[in-house]
Design a protein around this motif. Sequence first.
Motif, PDB file in Angstrom:
ATOM      1  N   ARG A 130     139.898  69.491 -45.995  1.00 22.63           N
ATOM      2  CA  ARG A 130     139.071  70.483 -45.301  1.00 22.63           C
ATOM      3  C   ARG A 130     139.386  71.838 -45.912  1.00 22.63           C
ATOM      4  O   ARG A 130     140.542  72.271 -45.930  1.00 22.63           O
ATOM      5  N   TYR A 131     138.359  72.498 -46.427  1.00 24.32           N
ATOM      6  CA  TYR A 131     138.607  73.740 -47.156  1.00 24.32           C
ATOM      7  C   TYR A 131     137.368  74.623 -47.113  1.00 24.32           C
ATOM      8  O   TYR A 131     136.235  74.137 -46.990  1.00 24.32           O
ATOM      9  N   PRO A 132     137.561  75.941 -47.210  1.00 27.01           N
ATOM     10  CA  PRO A 132     136.419  76.852 -47.308  1.00 27.01           C
ATOM     11  C   PRO A 132     135.766  76.739 -48.684  1.00 27.01           C
ATOM     12  O   PRO A 132     136.347  76.181 -49.621  1.00 27.01           O
ATOM     13  N   LYS A 133     134.592  77.318 -48.817  1.00 30.01           N
ATOM     14  CA  LYS A 133     133.820  77.187 -50.052  1.00 30.01           C
ATOM     15  C   LYS A 133     134.593  77.724 -51.254  1.00 30.01           C
ATOM     16  O   LYS A 133     134.575  77.114 -52.332  1.00 30.01           O
ATOM     17  N   ARG A 134     135.304  78.850 -51.100  1.00 27.90           N
ATOM     18  CA  ARG A 134     136.021  79.443 -52.239  1.00 27.90           C
ATOM     19  C   ARG A 134     137.102  78.499 -52.753  1.00 27.90           C
ATOM     20  O   ARG A 134     137.336  78.416 -53.959  1.00 27.90           O
ATOM     21  N   VAL A 135     137.774  77.781 -51.856  1.00 30.08           N
ATOM     22  CA  VAL A 135     138.780  76.813 -52.284  1.00 30.08           C
ATOM     23  C   VAL A 135     138.097  75.624 -52.958  1.00 30.08           C
ATOM     24  O   VAL A 135     138.590  75.110 -53.974  1.00 30.08           O
ATOM     25  N   GLY A 136     136.956  75.210 -52.419  1.00 29.78           N
ATOM     26  CA  GLY A 136     136.221  74.124 -53.046  1.00 29.78           C
ATOM     27  C   GLY A 136     135.816  74.457 -54.469  1.00 29.78           C
ATOM     28  O   GLY A 136     135.896  73.614 -55.372  1.00 29.78           O
ATOM     29  N   LEU A 137     135.399  75.699 -54.694  1.00 30.48           N
ATOM     30  CA  LEU A 137     135.025  76.111 -56.053  1.00 30.48           C
ATOM     31  C   LEU A 137     136.218  76.054 -57.002  1.00 30.48           C
ATOM     32  O   LEU A 137     136.095  75.631 -58.157  1.00 30.48           O
ATOM     33  N   ARG A 138     137.383  76.466 -56.509  1.00 27.30           N
ATOM     34  CA  ARG A 138     138.589  76.399 -57.345  1.00 27.30           C
ATOM     35  C   ARG A 138     138.952  74.944 -57.659  1.00 27.30           C
ATOM     36  O   ARG A 138     139.378  74.638 -58.780  1.00 27.30           O
ATOM     37  N   LEU A 139     138.791  74.069 -56.681  1.00 26.73           N
ATOM     38  CA  LEU A 139     139.089  72.651 -56.916  1.00 26.73           C
ATOM     39  C   LEU A 139     138.126  72.051 -57.940  1.00 26.73           C
ATOM     40  O   LEU A 139     138.540  71.278 -58.817  1.00 26.73           O
ATOM     41  N   HIS A 140     136.855  72.413 -57.860  1.00 33.66           N
ATOM     42  CA  HIS A 140     135.890  71.911 -58.843  1.00 33.66           C
ATOM     43  C   HIS A 140     136.205  72.447 -60.238  1.00 33.66           C
ATOM     44  O   HIS A 140     136.103  71.725 -61.238  1.00 33.66           O
ATOM     45  N   THR A 141     136.590  73.705 -60.305  1.00 39.53           N
ATOM     46  CA  THR A 141     136.951  74.291 -61.597  1.00 39.53           C
ATOM     47  C   THR A 141     138.153  73.573 -62.204  1.00 39.53           C
ATOM     48  O   THR A 141     138.182  73.263 -63.398  1.00 39.53           O
ATOM     49  N   LEU A 142     139.147  73.299 -61.360  1.00 39.84           N
ATOM     50  CA  LEU A 142     140.332  72.593 -61.828  1.00 39.84           C
ATOM     51  C   LEU A 142     139.987  71.157 -62.231  1.00 39.84           C
ATOM     52  O   LEU A 142     140.495  70.645 -63.242  1.00 39.84           O
ATOM     53  N   ALA A 143     139.122  70.515 -61.464  1.00 41.68           N
ATOM     54  CA  ALA A 143     138.718  69.147 -61.799  1.00 41.68           C
ATOM     55  C   ALA A 143     138.011  69.093 -63.147  1.00 41.68           C
ATOM     56  O   ALA A 143     138.243  68.176 -63.947  1.00 41.68           O
ATOM     57  N   SER A 144     137.164  70.069 -63.416  1.00 37.14           N
ATOM     58  CA  SER A 144     136.451  70.065 -64.699  1.00 37.14           C
ATOM     59  C   SER A 144     137.412  70.309 -65.854  1.00 37.14           C
ATOM     60  O   SER A 144     137.320  69.651 -66.900  1.00 37.14           O
ATOM     61  N   SER A 145     138.359  71.231 -65.670  1.00 38.16           N
ATOM     62  CA  SER A 145     139.326  71.520 -66.725  1.00 38.16           C
ATOM     63  C   SER A 145     140.236  70.331 -67.009  1.00 38.16           C
ATOM     64  O   SER A 145     140.476  69.957 -68.170  1.00 38.16           O
ATOM     65  N   LEU A 146     140.756  69.715 -65.945  1.00 40.05           N
ATOM     66  CA  LEU A 146     141.625  68.547 -66.125  1.00 40.05           C
ATOM     67  C   LEU A 146     140.855  67.376 -66.733  1.00 40.05           C
ATOM     68  O   LEU A 146     141.383  66.660 -67.599  1.00 40.05           O
ATOM     69  N   SER A 147     139.627  67.173 -66.290  1.00 33.40           N
ATOM     70  CA  SER A 147     138.819  66.084 -66.849  1.00 33.40           C
ATOM     71  C   SER A 147     138.624  66.272 -68.345  1.00 33.40           C
ATOM     72  O   SER A 147     138.682  65.307 -69.124  1.00 33.40           O
ATOM     73  N   GLN A 148     138.392  67.513 -68.756  1.00 34.31           N
ATOM     74  CA  GLN A 148     138.211  67.784 -70.181  1.00 34.31           C
ATOM     75  C   GLN A 148     139.480  67.465 -70.966  1.00 34.31           C
ATOM     76  O   GLN A 148     139.419  66.816 -72.021  1.00 34.31           O
ATOM     77  N   THR A 149     140.634  67.884 -70.444  1.00 36.34           N
ATOM     78  CA  THR A 149     141.894  67.623 -71.145  1.00 36.34           C
ATOM     79  C   THR A 149     142.191  66.131 -71.215  1.00 36.34           C
ATOM     80  O   THR A 149     142.586  65.608 -72.262  1.00 36.34           O
ATOM     81  N   VAL A 150     142.009  65.434 -70.098  1.00 39.43           N
ATOM     82  CA  VAL A 150     142.255  63.985 -70.077  1.00 39.43           C
ATOM     83  C   VAL A 150     141.303  63.279 -71.041  1.00 39.43           C
ATOM     84  O   VAL A 150     141.692  62.340 -71.749  1.00 39.43           O
ATOM     85  N   ALA A 151     140.063  63.735 -71.099  1.00 41.77           N
ATOM     86  CA  ALA A 151     139.090  63.123 -72.007  1.00 41.77           C
ATOM     87  C   ALA A 151     139.552  63.233 -73.457  1.00 41.77           C
ATOM     88  O   ALA A 151     139.441  62.264 -74.230  1.00 41.77           O
ATOM     89  N   TRP A 152     140.088  64.387 -73.831  1.00 37.71           N
ATOM     90  CA  TRP A 152     140.560  64.547 -75.210  1.00 37.71           C
ATOM     91  C   TRP A 152     141.737  63.620 -75.504  1.00 37.71           C
ATOM     92  O   TRP A 152     141.851  63.078 -76.612  1.00 37.71           O
ATOM     93  N   HIS A 153     142.600  63.418 -74.517  1.00 38.41           N
ATOM     94  CA  HIS A 153     143.696  62.454 -74.713  1.00 38.41           C
ATOM     95  C   HIS A 153     143.132  61.063 -74.977  1.00 38.41           C
ATOM     96  O   HIS A 153     143.619  60.341 -75.864  1.00 38.41           O
ATOM     97  N   ARG A 154     142.120  60.655 -74.211  1.00 34.47           N
ATOM     98  CA  ARG A 154     141.526  59.334 -74.411  1.00 34.47           C
ATOM     99  C   ARG A 154     140.801  59.260 -75.757  1.00 34.47           C
ATOM    100  O   ARG A 154     140.874  58.249 -76.463  1.00 34.47           O
ATOM    101  N   PHE A 155     140.121  60.320 -76.101  1.00 32.78           N
ATOM    102  CA  PHE A 155     139.410  60.362 -77.377  1.00 32.78           C
ATOM    103  C   PHE A 155     140.384  60.234 -78.548  1.00 32.78           C
ATOM    104  O   PHE A 155     140.112  59.522 -79.526  1.00 32.78           O
ATOM    105  N   ASP A 156     141.515  60.889 -78.444  1.00 32.58           N
ATOM    106  CA  ASP A 156     142.486  60.866 -79.536  1.00 32.58           C
ATOM    107  C   ASP A 156     143.079  59.485 -79.779  1.00 32.58           C
ATOM    108  O   ASP A 156     143.579  59.210 -80.869  1.00 32.58           O
TER     109      ASP A 156
END
Length: 344
Positions: A102-128
Amino acid sequence: MTALGPYNIVPALREALSTVDRRIFLSVTGAALTALAAGWAAGDTHAQSETASGPPVGDELVAMLEESSAGLTSLPTEQRQYIPDLLDAHLTTVTNLLENGRYPKRVGLRLHTLASSLSQTVAWHRFDVADHPTAAKFWIAGLRSAHASGDRDMGAALLGDLAYQAAWRKDHVTAAGLLEHALTRSEHPAARSLLNLRLARTLAAQGERRAALRSLDAAERLLDTASGSERPAWLSEADLAVDSGQALLDLGDTARAHRLIGEGQALLPPARDKTRGVFLAYRAASHLNLREPELAAATARESLQLARRIGAPRCVQLVHDLIPRFRSYRNAEGVPELLHLAAS
């Protein structure tokens, strides 16, 4: 593939993180990726609103996750080979918070931003490590989260990563389509420079000389407009020089390409060893094109030794792909040693 939207974000993250044997998955088709990119380019963001149930998620927790994630991704290249499980765990935690917290919208935006950044990094590990289907799933999941947070440049970057993967797998038609969609909404000059640079590479691979040169000119101009403080660590004059050289190699301008690749390697900072290994492999290929097997062997050997030390299988594969070309130069200085090293 489902359309972009708030109800598809967590399922996409869950699917990417799944421990099911990923060999059963087929690669996402180029047509499906291009359709997703078109939807991203045409649609508005769909950020989730404030959630009203579940345990509360506070700013302190999100700040801790942001800080620890940044610490993991900023480790020296040689140390990053040991942290894929930690990155997966961080992304799993963020996904759990998005789904159950349960979180306000501003926290949700930060979580989505973090999810996108982590997903990108994990993807590069898999790609490598050549796990291409899973890498694509993480990039797509990251794109959905970036769409939710309204970060157009991150979304464009993730499409650019998917395009890089398509080009790596010789699907240049898909790569060009993804990059053209990404350029319609990307705003930051450094991000647009990288997209144009990748577009030039894939256009050159298709023999589209004029279009490739236009994209190279645009990449250089856009990078010049971004001040030093605005330039991300992953895009510099070194990247511009080497990728321009690679495009020129495909266009047959071998001498100029060789010079640019050499200049780019010299400009690369020591912290980017994986990129250095890739650049060395590119330079070895350009020496072979110039029928300079001694220089090619020395450069390829340096690339292979570096790649093995830092745990970079993709770079190792680049050198191994060159080995058949060295066999006709068995008597050249350094070639027997390279062949022995590659076989060991």
